[in-house]
Design a protein around this motif. Structure first.
Motif: not given
Length: 226
Positions: A97-112
């Motif tokens: 779950k900690d790894y998922i959280s970091v990835i979700q945090q990194s996805l915030v600014h990803l467009d496509k």
């Protein structure tokens, strides 16, 4: 170095090595006791691209039937190897779950992410489909992942083997002595600029995987819709 130059240099060096029989065999493909595991964030080609890849592989199989060919289920493009495969790594060593959280945090600014799959390249031990991102979105996302994982105290080995910058998909590995290196290179030359199609990435996967991303050894950990 731009990707075209990178792929070209890799192909030119590797095709020469293959023709001179200086290629490398992967001796662990058939090893059922291989315990190298890690976790990877990846994307998968769509059905149209997979079908074109298999057409290419069918040609290779006619002259090199004893090599290792990736089935549709195992085809992938690595976004980032978060924990590179090593002997004895198991999921109970980490909190997923900690790894998922970091990835979700990194996805915030990803467009496509859009990737054009065009042509093939090779290494001294494998054949790969060339992938060309259409803009800097993938590289920017990788950089954000690197930044956020390195700020965390989570186990990770990002860039420990090499800094990933390409978007290729490995589709064949050499596991036996080549029967006809000249014919192999003849077929790869035929597909050097072949259009395998464009991938508009809609989904990323976090997986626990072995070295070869075999489906039967993979545990799906999370999906990320983009």
């Amino acid at each position: 170095m731009d990707l075209i130059t990178h792929y070209d240099q890799l192909y030119n060096t590797s095709s020469k090595a293959i023709l001179e029989e200086n290629y490398k065999l992967d001796t662990q493909i058939k090893d059922t006791s291989d315990s190298r595991f890690g976790i990877t964030l990846l994307m998968r080609p769509n059905e149209t691209i997979k079908a074109k890849i298999q057409l290419f592989l069918e040609e290779l199989k006619t002259i090199e039937p004893e090599q290792y060919y990736y089935p549709d289920s195992d085809l992938h493009i690595t976004v980032l190897s978060i924990i590179s495969c090593y002997d004895g790594f198991t999921l109970d060593k980490i909190q997923v779950k900690d790894y998922i959280s970091v990835i979700q945090q990194s996805l915030v600014h990803l467009d496509k992410i859009n990737i054009e799959f065009r042509g093939i390249t090779a290494s001294p031990s494998a054949v790969m489909i060339q992938g060309f991102p259409t803009d800097e979105s993938l590289n920017n996302f990788r950089d954000k992942l690197r930044e956020n994982f390195k700020k965390s105290d989570l186990e990770q080995s990002i860039d420990s083997r090499y800094t990933i910058a390409a978007a290729h998909s490995t589709v064949m590995r050499f596991q036996e002595k080549l029967q006809n290196p000249e014919k192999l290179i003849e077929i790869t030359e035929k597909f050097r600029d072949y259009d395998f199609g464009e991938l508009k990435v809609k989904n990323l996967e976090l997986v626990y995987n072995n070295w070869y991303q075999r489906e039967e050894n993979t545990i799906h950990l999370a999906d990320f819709i983009i």
